[in-house]
Design an enzyme around this catalytic site. Structure first.
Site: not given
Length: 237
Positions: A31, A33, A40
């Protein structure tokens, strides 16, 4: 669920006995963020529109798994970005985005071991393309923001693989890549922090939660709760 065991401060395992060998695995999917990077991105873009608090509240609920429809939650957040300039996104990248500790070390170690590295993100190509190039990642999948005359429209564009990279799409890319490589999913590692990472983490042979939400920590085989991403290398020799 197997008993969780803290083998050193901030490093928890459940469901297996270390050490494993890095060469036991052929693929790792990250992933972006709050996993590979410190922010984010959607929340920081929203700050330029004066809507960070509103957008961040939706992001937090989605990452905790409190919003069942990730795609709709992302559409809501992207709609609130309407009017933000691409120049503001450049500022987010240049001034706010940093790699999380150990990110470059772990990616380099995986590549040195002959692994293929994926970046699968519910975030945006604007950032994933740059992180891909920075870390020499093999492939990415993320969402494409529509911009007209240098300004975001509040919409995302469909891509050849589909509309939005959500949890199901992350899992799909992991499994598709395993198939292309001729390997089993048990030879893949998946690493994330939010609820939308759980589908790919559940499919992988080794699931790793990094400074993650409680629901994600509870289901992961490895939880890195303090320190950098490269703490995974304490378990994989």
């Amino acid at each position: 669920m197997p008993q969780a065991h803290e083998i050193s401060p901030g490093l928890v395992i459940q469901g297996f006995t270390p050490p494993l060998r890095l060469t036991d695995f052929k693929l790792i999917a990250f992933d972006m963020d709050s996993t590979l990077i410190n922010i984010e991105c959607v929340d920081e873009i929203a700050d330029a529109a004066g809507r960070k608090v509103e957008v961040a509240a939706i992001t937090e609920a989605a990452m905790r798994g409190e919003i069942s429809d990730y795609k709709e939650s992302l559409r809501q957040r992207v709609a609130l970005l309407k009017g933000v300039s691409v120049a503001s996104m450049e500022q987010v990248y240049a001034q706010r985005l940093q790699l999380n500790p150990g990110a470059a070390t772990l990616v380099a170690a995986c590549k040195a071991a002959g692994m293929r590295v994926l970046l699968v993100s519910g975030g945006f190509t604007f950032f994933t393309d740059r992180i891909r190039d920075l870390l020499h990642i093999d492939a990415t999948r993320s969402n494409l923001l529509e911009a007209v005359d240098g300004v975001l429209t509040g919409r995302m564009l469909d891509q050849p693989w589909g509309d939005i990279c959500d949890g199901d799409e992350k899992r799909k890319m992991l499994l598709e890549t395993c198939n292309q490589m001729g390997i089993g999913a048990h030879q893949a590692i998946a690493m994330g922090d939010g609820a939308n990472d759980l589908p790919m983490m559940g499919a992988a042979g080794l699931s790793v939660a990094y400074h993650a939400k409680p629901a994600v920590r509870a289901q992961a085989m490895v939880a890195i709760n303090s320190g950098g991403l490269d703490r995974l290398l304490e378990l994989l020799h």
